[in-house]
Motif scaffolding. Structure first.
Motif, short mmCIF file in Angstrom:
data_model
loop_
_atom_site.label_atom_id
_atom_site.label_comp_id
_atom_site.label_asym_id
_atom_site.label_seq_id
_atom_site.Cartn_x
_atom_site.Cartn_y
_atom_site.Cartn_z
N LEU A 5 1.02 -1.28 0.36
CA LEU A 5 0.41 0.24 -0.17
C LEU A 5 0.79 1.41 0.13
CD1 LEU A 5 -2.86 1.29 0.52
CD2 LEU A 5 -2.76 0.98 2.25
N LEU A 6 1.87 1.75 0.87
CA LEU A 6 2.70 2.40 0.92
C LEU A 6 3.71 2.94 -0.52
CD1 LEU A 6 4.47 2.64 4.10
CD2 LEU A 6 3.83 4.36 3.05
N TYR A 7 4.21 1.85 -1.51
CA TYR A 7 4.47 1.28 -2.41
C TYR A 7 3.95 1.77 -3.68
CZ TYR A 7 9.34 1.75 0.05
OH TYR A 7 9.55 1.89 1.09
N CYS A 10 4.17 4.91 -5.84
CA CYS A 10 5.61 4.67 -6.86
C CYS A 10 5.51 3.59 -7.73
CB CYS A 10 6.84 4.63 -5.33
SG CYS A 10 6.87 5.80 -4.70
N LEU A 11 5.30 2.58 -7.44
CA LEU A 11 5.27 1.95 -8.75
C LEU A 11 4.75 2.41 -9.81
CD1 LEU A 11 4.36 -1.60 -6.46
CD2 LEU A 11 6.63 -1.09 -7.42
N HIS A 12 2.87 2.73 -9.24
CA HIS A 12 2.47 3.85 -10.64
C HIS A 12 3.08 4.81 -11.56
CE1 HIS A 12 -0.94 4.82 -12.56
NE2 HIS A 12 -0.97 6.66 -12.24
N ASP A 17 6.00 6.22 -16.39
CA ASP A 17 7.86 6.58 -17.03
C ASP A 17 8.65 6.13 -17.88
OD1 ASP A 17 9.70 8.88 -16.59
OD2 ASP A 17 11.03 7.80 -15.29
N GLY A 18 8.13 4.66 -17.45
CA GLY A 18 9.19 3.69 -18.50
C GLY A 18 7.28 3.76 -19.83
#
Length: 114
Positions: A5-7, A10-12, A17-18
């Motif tokens: 849930l915290l990260y 960031c993964l999104h 960005d990729g």
């Protein structure tokens, strides 16, 4: 569960960005320099780049191409602007100087040899 849930934001962002940019090895517009890659010219930095007023005003570095200056100096010394003008003959030079022998005064492309 808390870790995911915290990260998850960031993964999104990493996923977006990729998809926005190409892989770094395929990008050609990065790290462009003022000097061509295969150039052997010697560049001297006269004044490094700096910024004043907390980065409000940035000054570019001032570089001098020493190899280009040397090439231009050699061109000037080797009669660059006057290449098409013929040099006077030795007899004419000796007569205008007032010498009896034409070989008494040797003229080089730079000037008289004493």
């Amino acid at each position: 569960a808390w870790f995911a849930l915290l990260y998850s934001p960031c993964l999104h962002c990493v996923y977006r960005d990729g998809s926005d940019y190409k892989v770094l090895s395929q990008r050609k517009e990065l790290f462009l320099d003022a000097r061509p890659r295969r150039s052997t010219d010697f560049l001297c930095t006269v004044m490094p780049g700096f910024s004043i007023c907390l980065g409000t005003c940035a000054i570019d570095p001032f570089r001098v191409n020493c190899s280009l200056l040397l090439r231009r100096f050699r061109w000037l010394i080797q009669r660059g602007p006057c290449r098409g003008v013929p040099l006077p003959k030795e007899n004419e030079v000796a007569m205008t100087v007032g010498l009896s022998e034409p070989r008494a005064l040797l003229i080089s492309p730079v000037g008289p040899v004493v």
